[in-house]
Enzyme design. Structure first.
Site, PDB file in Angstrom:
ATOM      1  N   HIS A  62      -1.672   1.117   7.599  1.00  0.00           N
ATOM      2  CA  HIS A  62      -3.381   1.216   7.730  1.00  0.00           C
ATOM      3  C   HIS A  62      -4.018  -0.215   7.726  1.00  0.00           C
ATOM      4  CE1 HIS A  62      -1.040   4.396   5.244  1.00  0.00           C
ATOM      5  NE2 HIS A  62      -1.472   5.083   5.820  1.00  0.00           N
ATOM      6  N   HIS A  87       0.858  -1.188   0.034  1.00  0.00           N
ATOM      7  CA  HIS A  87      -0.019   0.102   0.024  1.00  0.00           C
ATOM      8  C   HIS A  87       0.790   1.222   0.096  1.00  0.00           C
ATOM      9  CE1 HIS A  87      -3.131   2.710   2.132  1.00  0.00           C
ATOM     10  NE2 HIS A  87      -3.120   2.873   0.891  1.00  0.00           N
TER      11      HIS A  87
HETATM   12  S1  FES Z   1       1.269   1.203   4.525  1.00  0.00           S
HETATM   13 FE1  FES Z   1       0.414  -0.785   4.704  1.00  0.00          FE
HETATM   14  S2  FES Z   1      -1.683  -0.420   5.129  1.00  0.00           S
HETATM   15 FE2  FES Z   1      -1.091   1.325   4.291  1.00  0.00          FE
END
Ligand code: FES
Ligand code: SF4
Lengths: 174, 819
Positions: free
Chosen positions: A122, A103
């Site tokens: 997140h 992500h």
């Molecule tokens: S960096 Fe891993 S959930 Fe956003």
């Protein structure tokens, strides 16, 4: 994202630390492979075959820090104790994954209890028993998994990846 | 194995790539993005001078880097007929999301129409008509003529009440100011259509009617208020999954304590601590789990109410707060009325509420304390957020009133760290002529269709087959009625237009229904329709909308619409043009004249005719100015244009004047009256499981684009139903097994997902999914204003089959993050 600058820094530190540990791990390994240069004229990136460890070094459900395809790409090898799709080794139960969250690139933690990699960024989580499927999360891809080969001596080689790694637009940096 | 793209590198955005403003067209948050595009035969390089980031891309980038994009953010699309590379990536400088992209929005590029890369090949490229027994392409003129001939004949013969309309009313994809105005001017300007409904409910009504009647418009705060609140009260909203980046970028900093500096700077003279949060939800959601991870369990209070009893709980908190004197007396006196009336009428004891809601009395008191107990003599700041758990829940009108009562009593509207706000689904983007003729309560359109009313049905970006209530019965009747027309159309040569129109009209007179579907993809209801008109979506046209804090931006046209498709506003205009022509040919010049004023050539024409000319502050807003305002835009309403900037409004009602005639907000009486919608009580008694329902993080809306997303369909080949493992064992159901959910309204299917946190007897099913429609088991009962009650549904569950091969590779682990 506006959030505690300390946390971001922690993230970066962990990120770097992870890399350092992995590099140290490699230094003790029997053979340090050459990094292959990407052949830019080919349709696909050419992956190096890197020795990440030996089957005898793996303990059940205890992740071993590694990195692939280079020292800046931390990951883990895990022996799951039961055959899974994509698993390597005599028991088909050894898997390897990037531990950088696809992500936003935060370093992830392994939860041995339910065998998932979890991201403090997140809250994304990935199932290492299911090919790195994102159980829940904000990444738009499942977790990059290593293509593993185990030779007769039990040496474990990574020879490819099945998704783009976070933080690079070419899996093999050139 | 889990789906993998096997993409190991991506083209690099060159330094001179074109950069355009884009706003995520999925959820209400409206995250800021940029669309970068460049010719297909060019690419950037890793050296800093060779790429748009001016960064050495031969190095690993750090977390939260601006200089990275995922494969899902890349595609090849057409611009002015030429293939170009495109990257649509989140904007770090946008105050809404600060560079975050969610699993939905960060797939915008991949879910764009691409011939080169074969994505979204389902998109409609041509007008299609029912001809010789199937849907086949035709020209715009041919399709529009057929639509206008049949529509004009029916409205002239039977009146405009025989034309039924289903139409989006929101912003983002399948909406926006241009398109709501286009459709609005056609149906409320040129005509006065009464039998009209909105995309997610069977009538033309507000989802939040009471708050408006109280004078408190529902989007009254700004996202920053979530960073400033002492306590956030989240009622029936699962914001990590449904307003993701609002939660991550504005709630989490408060829960984590990282917005403390901001609190101290903006709100001096009062004590500050990191935020606390109260959740009112029968289900433990991933949002609650994440709040606990950030704020610590001691700062998170989950009131797991019995389904549908929120009103009793809120009234008890209101009563307690009033009895304790924790109210804002000055504010109540200066800016409101009917406080005493509401206090008297809504009086609910903690004990009664505990009994009804199943929430322990001490937790109710704790909630009241967190909301309103003064902090060292100062008023506590509480932000009240609600969404579909309440909007689609029991007794919508009264329950929302009870939330607003509590917010008003504690002085939490129009103030920093406050707000009584809906969280929202889509962005907003409503601009239409007056709708007073629709009446209140509005017509229950689906019910009328089932009863055989209406002759022609125009559908704009709606798919009742997936997203309505009483869906099984609706589909049964709808198919029957539209089949009558299909059979009639099969009986005459297509090219004989007078004969075709006569055949259709005769079929309508025999109980048939002629259905015209305006959409970007073939929908499930579209299978029953006779004409499909292909629409363009966000980014294929310039499109304006506002988000949940009224932040208005433009998404610039960054690619061509597929084939002959065009913006909805222009489709509406062309229907109007053809209606005018046909009515004139029929000799009705007066009626024909009503369809004048649709000579728009572009979506900008529709914008200027609609928003710019009609909306509050609209005169300050033009495309050129919006483009200059970028992803941050401004917050509506605009109040001025100064120094090259549109000046907006950060919070509504900051002056203590509300949206009533005398400017005073009105407290409402809102007594508890049990499960209010017809048939719910009986259903609850008769069936074993609560079939709670709602969204999943990965899926946008009814999955209309996600059906062609390998990532999403790999994770959810079937809609999940979360069940307590003991409930599963009791009916011999294992993870991944397909089960039938059935009750007195209908039946549907889902895939069992063991969920230890689910209470026994309480399930949660993914709503609006193409491979198992939850609406099939939602009964027809609505509230007095025809707001559906999707959430309070009870049914039985039985096993259909063992997990099919397509679900064998799935993870069924807990979706809760574990540190
Ligand atoms: S960096 Fe891993 S959930 Fe956003
Ligand atoms: S949070 Fe909503 S607006 Fe933002 S990227 Fe996700 S779907 Fe789009």
């Amino acid at each position: 994202m506006k959030r505690c600058p300390n946390l971001v820094d922690t993230g970066r530190r962990q990120f770097l630390r992870g890399t350092g540990l992995a590099a140290a791990g490699l230094a003790t390994a029997a053979a340090i492979p050459h990094e292959a240069k990407a052949a830019s004229t080919l349709a696909r990136v050419s992956y190096p075959a890197n020795r990440l460890g030996n089957v005898s070094e793996l303990k059940l459900n205890e992740p071993v820090d590694v990195s692939y395809p280079d020292a800046d790409a931390p990951g883990v090898l895990i022996k799951l104790g039961q055959r899974v799709e994509g698993g390597a080794g005599p028991d088909g139960d050894i898997v390897g994954f990037s531990t950088v969250c696809p992500h936003k690139g935060f370093p992830m933690n392994y939860n041995a209890g339910d065998r998932t990699l979890n991201c403090p960024g997140h809250y994304s989580r990935f199932d290492v028993e299911k090919g790195g499927q994102q159980v829940w999360g904000q990444a738009t891809q499942n977790l990059p998994q290593y293509v593993l080969r185990v030779d007769a001596k039990g040496d474990i080689y990574a020879e490819g990846l099945d998704e783009l790694l976070y933080g690079r637009l070419n899996n093999v940096l050139a | 194995m889990a789906f993998k793209r096997n993409i190991d590198r991506l083209p690099i955005i060159p330094a001179d790539a074109k950069k355009q403003t884009a706003v995520c067209h999925y959820c209400i948050v409206g995250c800021g993005y940029h669309a970068y595009s460049w010719p297909v035969n060019k690419q950037g390089g890793t050296a800093p001078g060779e790429n748009i980031f001016n960064t050495d891309l031969s190095k690993q980038q750090a977390p939260e880097s601006d200089a990275w994009y995922a494969p899902s953010m890349y595609n090849i699309v057409k611009q002015d007929g030429q293939d170009v590379h495109i990257v649509i990536k989140p904007d770090k400088a946008c105050e809404v999301n600060s560079g975050l992209g969610s699993i939905r929005g960060a797939r915008m590029a991949e879910l764009s129409f691409s011939q080169a890369r074969q994505t979204q090949q389902q998109r409609l490229t041509d007008p299609m008509v029912w001809r010789y027994g199937s849907m086949v392409p035709t020209s715009w003129d041919d399709a529009l003529d057929l639509v206008a001939q049949v529509t004009a004949t029916i409205v002239k013969a039977k009146g405009e009440d025989a034309l039924f309309v289903s139409a989006f009313d929101h912003g983002g994809a399948g909406g926006g100011y241009e398109n709501t105005w286009g459709t609005g001017k056609l149906y409320f300007g040129a005509m006065k259509i009464k039998n009209i409904r909105i995309h997610n409910r069977p009538a033309y009504n507000s989802e939040v009617h009471s708050t408006r009647d109280m004078g408190v418009g529902e989007l009254n705060n700004c996202y920053e208020d979530a960073e400033l609140a002492d306590t956030i009260v989240a009622i029936g909203c699962n914001s990590l999954e449904t307003q993701t980046n609002y939660y991550l970028n504005h709630w989490v900093p408060n829960l984590r304590g990282t917005s403390l500096d901001k609190k101290q700077a903006q709100l001096p003279g009062e004590p500050h601590a990191k935020g606390r949060i109260i959740f009112i939800d029968p289900r433990r959601t991933v949002t609650i789990n994440a709040a606990e991870a950030e704020a610590g369990k001691e700062n998170v209070l989950h009131l797991a109410v019995n389904s549908g009893t929120d009103l009793a709980l809120l009234n008890a908190i209101f009563t307690y707060v009033v009895e304790k004197g924790w109210v804002d007396k000055d504010f109540i006196a200066a800016s409101t009325k009917d406080f005493d009336k509401a206090v008297k009428a809504n009086k609910t004891s903690i004990e009664d509420a505990a009994k009804l809601t199943g929430v322990p009395a001490e937790d109710i008191i704790k909630a009241a304390t967190w909301i309103a107990a003064p902090k060292e003599g100062k008023r506590r700041r509480a932000m009240f957020a609600y969404e579909k758990g309440i909007i689609w829940g029991n007794d919508n009108y009264r329950t929302i009133a009870s939330i607003v009562n509590l917010a008003l009593a504690t002085g939490n509207v129009g103030r920093e760290g406050g707000g009584a706000v809906r969280m929202g689904g889509h962005q907003e983007g409503y601009s239409r002529p007056a709708d007073g003729h629709v009446g209140k309560p509005a017509a229950y359109v689906d019910k009328l269709l089932i009863e055989g009313k209406g002759g022609v049905h125009h559908i704009w970006g709606c798919d009742h087959y997936k997203t309505t209530l009483n869906a099984m019965e609706f589909k049964r009747v709808y198919k029957k009625r539209t089949d009558i027309v299909k059979d009639a159309m099969n009986s005459v040569p297509y090219g004989d237009r007078p004969a075709m129109v006569k055949a259709i009209v005769d079929a309508i007179n025999a109980g048939g229904l002629f259905a015209v579907d305006m959409d970007i993809v073939p929908t499930q209801i579209g299978q029953a329709c006779h004409v499909w008109l292909p629409a363009a979506t966000s980014g294929e046209m310039n499109l304006t909308s506002m988000n949940g804090e009224r932040r208005m931006r433009i998404t610039e046209r960054y690619m061509d619409p597929p084939g002959q498709s065009m913006p909805d506003c222009l489709i509406a205009a062309r229907i109007a043009n053809h209606m005018e022509r046909v009515l004139r040919a029929m000799g009705d010049a007066k009626y024909a004249d009503q369809f004048k004023g649709f000579d728009w050539k572009t979506e900008e024409d529709a914008f200027m005719d609609g928003y710019h000319a009609n909306e509050k502050g609209g005169k300050f807003v033009t495309y050129e100015r919006l483009k200059a305002m970028g992803t941050n835009g401004f917050q509506e309403p605009a109040t001025d244009f100064k120094d090259g900037k549109i000046i907006g409004t950060k919070r509504l009602f900051a002056d203590g004047k509300f949206g009533t005639k005398d400017g005073k907000a009105i407290f409402f009486e809102a007594q508890w009256r049990g499960l209010q919608a017809p048939g719910k009580d009986e259903q609850k008694r008769k069936f074993k499981y609560l079939i709670n329902n709602g969204r999943a993080n990965q899926v946008w809306q009814s999955a209309y684009l996600d059906v062609e997303s390998d990532l999403v369909m790999d994770r959810w080949p079937y809609p999940f139903i979360e069940m307590n493992p003991e409930d599963m064992a009791a009916i011999s159901v294992k993870q991944g097994d397909l089960v039938e959910v059935w009750n007195d309204a209908g039946s549907t299917q889902a895939m069992a997902y063991p969920t230890p946190t689910a209470r026994k007897g309480e399930t949660f099913m993914l709503f609006g999914y193409p491979t198992g429609v939850e609406g099939n088991v939602v009964n027809a009962g609505t509230n007095e204003l025809v707001i559906p009650n999707y959430k309070q549904t009870w049914g039985n569950i039985r096993k259909i089959s063992d997990a099919p091969a397509g679900v064998k590779h799935l993870s069924f682990k807990s979706q809760e993050y574990k540190a």
